[in-house]
Scaffold this motif. Structure first.
Motif, mmCIF file in Angstrom:
data_model
loop_
_atom_site.group_PDB
_atom_site.id
_atom_site.type_symbol
_atom_site.label_atom_id
_atom_site.label_comp_id
_atom_site.label_asym_id
_atom_site.label_seq_id
_atom_site.Cartn_x
_atom_site.Cartn_y
_atom_site.Cartn_z
ATOM 1 N N ALA A 136 6.222 -24.025 -8.535
ATOM 2 C CA ALA A 136 6.902 -25.108 -7.820
ATOM 3 C C ALA A 136 6.401 -26.469 -8.289
ATOM 4 N N ARG A 137 5.101 -26.591 -8.505
ATOM 5 C CA ARG A 137 4.554 -27.866 -8.971
ATOM 6 C C ARG A 137 5.063 -28.194 -10.376
ATOM 7 N N ILE A 138 5.115 -27.205 -11.240
ATOM 8 C CA ILE A 138 5.622 -27.441 -12.593
ATOM 9 C C ILE A 138 7.081 -27.887 -12.544
ATOM 10 N N GLU A 139 7.880 -27.230 -11.720
ATOM 11 C CA GLU A 139 9.277 -27.650 -11.596
ATOM 12 C C GLU A 139 9.380 -29.092 -11.107
ATOM 13 N N THR A 140 8.506 -29.479 -10.194
ATOM 14 C CA THR A 140 8.536 -30.846 -9.663
ATOM 15 C C THR A 140 8.262 -31.872 -10.754
ATOM 16 N N ALA A 171 6.744 -22.472 -20.952
ATOM 17 C CA ALA A 171 8.127 -22.026 -21.125
ATOM 18 C C ALA A 171 8.163 -20.561 -21.548
ATOM 19 N N ALA A 172 7.249 -20.171 -22.437
ATOM 20 C CA ALA A 172 7.185 -18.768 -22.865
ATOM 21 C C ALA A 172 6.818 -17.856 -21.703
ATOM 22 N N ARG A 173 5.913 -18.301 -20.859
ATOM 23 C CA ARG A 173 5.542 -17.503 -19.686
ATOM 24 C C ARG A 173 6.725 -17.360 -18.726
ATOM 25 N N PHE A 174 7.405 -18.451 -18.442
ATOM 26 C CA PHE A 174 8.547 -18.376 -17.538
ATOM 27 C C PHE A 174 9.604 -17.426 -18.088
ATOM 28 N N VAL A 179 10.776 -15.582 -14.411
ATOM 29 C CA VAL A 179 10.623 -16.566 -13.344
ATOM 30 C C VAL A 179 11.972 -17.225 -13.061
ATOM 31 N N ALA A 180 12.395 -17.186 -11.811
ATOM 32 C CA ALA A 180 13.635 -17.848 -11.405
ATOM 33 C C ALA A 180 13.381 -19.343 -11.271
ATOM 34 N N LEU A 181 14.217 -20.147 -11.920
ATOM 35 C CA LEU A 181 13.991 -21.583 -12.001
ATOM 36 C C LEU A 181 15.232 -22.359 -11.590
ATOM 37 N N SER A 182 15.031 -23.623 -11.293
ATOM 38 C CA SER A 182 16.156 -24.529 -11.080
ATOM 39 C C SER A 182 16.917 -24.709 -12.390
ATOM 40 N N THR A 184 17.601 -27.439 -13.947
ATOM 41 C CA THR A 184 16.912 -28.402 -14.811
ATOM 42 C C THR A 184 15.763 -27.741 -15.551
ATOM 43 N N ALA A 185 14.954 -26.980 -14.826
ATOM 44 C CA ALA A 185 13.815 -26.314 -15.455
ATOM 45 C C ALA A 185 14.271 -25.247 -16.440
ATOM 46 N N GLN A 186 15.324 -24.506 -16.100
ATOM 47 C CA GLN A 186 15.798 -23.464 -17.007
ATOM 48 C C GLN A 186 16.342 -24.060 -18.302
ATOM 49 N N ARG A 187 17.043 -25.184 -18.203
ATOM 50 C CA ARG A 187 17.528 -25.834 -19.427
ATOM 51 C C ARG A 187 16.359 -26.250 -20.310
ATOM 52 N N TYR A 188 15.288 -26.717 -19.694
ATOM 53 C CA TYR A 188 14.124 -27.128 -20.476
ATOM 54 C C TYR A 188 13.453 -25.917 -21.130
ATOM 55 N N VAL A 189 13.335 -24.812 -20.402
ATOM 56 C CA VAL A 189 12.803 -23.587 -20.997
ATOM 57 C C VAL A 189 13.679 -23.148 -22.168
ATOM 58 N N ASP A 190 14.990 -23.171 -21.976
ATOM 59 C CA ASP A 190 15.904 -22.758 -23.044
ATOM 60 C C ASP A 190 15.774 -23.650 -24.273
ATOM 61 N N THR A 191 15.475 -24.926 -24.062
ATOM 62 C CA THR A 191 15.268 -25.833 -25.192
ATOM 63 C C THR A 191 14.080 -25.378 -26.023
ATOM 64 N N HIS A 192 13.010 -24.966 -25.364
ATOM 65 C CA HIS A 192 11.855 -24.433 -26.095
ATOM 66 C C HIS A 192 12.212 -23.142 -26.827
ATOM 67 N N LEU A 193 12.885 -22.228 -26.139
ATOM 68 C CA LEU A 193 13.181 -20.928 -26.745
ATOM 69 C C LEU A 193 14.080 -21.058 -27.967
ATOM 70 N N ALA A 194 14.903 -22.106 -28.003
ATOM 71 C CA ALA A 194 15.799 -22.326 -29.140
ATOM 72 C C ALA A 194 15.169 -23.171 -30.237
ATOM 73 N N ASP A 195 14.020 -23.752 -29.976
ATOM 74 C CA ASP A 195 13.378 -24.647 -30.935
ATOM 75 C C ASP A 195 12.919 -23.872 -32.167
ATOM 76 N N PRO A 196 13.308 -24.283 -33.373
ATOM 77 C CA PRO A 196 12.905 -23.534 -34.573
ATOM 78 C C PRO A 196 11.400 -23.380 -34.723
ATOM 79 N N TRP A 197 10.629 -24.400 -34.347
ATOM 80 C CA TRP A 197 9.173 -24.267 -34.476
ATOM 81 C C TRP A 197 8.648 -23.164 -33.572
ATOM 82 N N PHE A 198 9.103 -23.133 -32.326
ATOM 83 C CA PHE A 198 8.677 -22.067 -31.412
ATOM 84 C C PHE A 198 9.115 -20.709 -31.948
#
Length: 291
Positions: A136-140, A171-174, A179-182, A184-198
């Motif tokens: 919850a704190r991370i989402e905030t 993001a990898a842990r979520f 982890v169920a996310l809002s 906004t948070a899910q879009r940010y996680v998806d940005t990491h998962l799609a990042d070529p460096w990651f």
């Protein structure tokens, strides 16, 4: 001299991921030394850079030894101030530093219950109250940053920065622990998962090292939730459409097939990492459109 980077297992070492991403953002290729988590005594494996005792750690070209990912981040920013590790805007930079520092020192329940594991993803995971509090704190704080800088790009401060490097393993842990996310948070996680460096780091985690059983959790597994990789298959022989390996420039001796065409690589590592997720490797994808 060049920078030297000392890291742990690609699949499991969240702090090492942060150290590696720093150099990717800088556009600098350090000499990488891999510490074997199957061996006891990480500190002993770092004898050459004592007093460093943990990964990541680095040795700068002038011989300076820096350990701890946040110390490395700030030292690299001070040495390469125009590389974009932090934004020039002091307001954004101040928020980013607060975010990175809170990640660095906090969220111990999440980190303890959900260690980074890029080889496995779980479904229907149960989390403790303490971990839910961390989530919850991370989402905030993510929402605070994203609401403020959404018009400047998809990352916490708009453009990629040390703050995003700090939260890449989160993001990898979520993703890996269901982890169920809002939104906004899910879009940010998806940005990491799609990042070529990651995605590059994850392919190295799948091809390098062993599956470490002490990271396993008693939950049902599922497919990794990142972008589905293109279908590419290692094959025994060419001829390849390319005369030179897209990564080393050497003559092809290992091959893969994708979309009915055969591509060549100088070594097995390059071939196998590319086969796992071709889109993670821009140099290879450029080859597919030009050859």
């Amino acid at each position: 001299m060049v920078y030297e980077l000392f890291i742990g297992d690609y699949a499991y070492s969240s702090w090492s991921l942060r150290g590696w991403l720093l150099f990717r953002q800088l556009g600098i290729a350090p000499k990488v030394h891999l510490v074997d988590f199957n061996k006891t005594g990480v500190a002993e494996q770092l004898d050459s850079i004592a007093p460093a005792r943990t990964v990541p750690a680095m040795r700068a070209p002038d011989g300076t030894i820096v350990w701890d990912s946040l110390a490395m981040a700030e030292e690299l920013h001070s040495r390469h101030p125009d590389a974009g590790l932090w934004p020039n805007d002091p307001v954004a930079r101040g928020l980013g530093r607060a975010l990175a520092a809170e990640m660095h020192s906090g969220f111990t329940a999440l980190r303890g219950e959900c260690p980074m594991n890029l080889r496995t993803a779980y479904r229907d995971v149960t989390h403790s109250d303490a971990t839910h509090t961390d989530i919850a704190r991370i989402e905030t704080i993510w929402s605070l940053a994203r609401n403020r800088y959404a018009d400047q790009g998809p990352w916490l401060l708009g453009q990629y920065s040390i703050a995003d490097i700090a939260f890449a393993p989160v993001a990898a842990r979520f993703a890996g622990y269901d982890v169920a996310l809002s939104d906004t948070a899910q879009r940010y996680v998806d940005t990491h998962l799609a990042d070529p460096w990651f995605r590059q780091w994850r392919t190295m985690g799948l091809t390098t090292g062993d599956t470490l059983p002490w990271y396993a959790k008693p939950f049902e597994t599922k497919a990794w939730p990142g972008p589905a990789p293109l279908n590419a298959t290692p094959v025994d022989a060419g001829p390849a459409v390319n005369a030179h390996c897209p990564f080393t420039g050497g003559a092809p001796t290992y091959f893969l097939e994708m979309d009915g065409r055969i591509y060549g690589f100088e070594n097995k590592t390059c071939r196998d990492e590319t086969a796992l997720d071709p889109e993670a490797w821009p140099a290879f994808m450029a080859l597919t459109t030009s050859s």
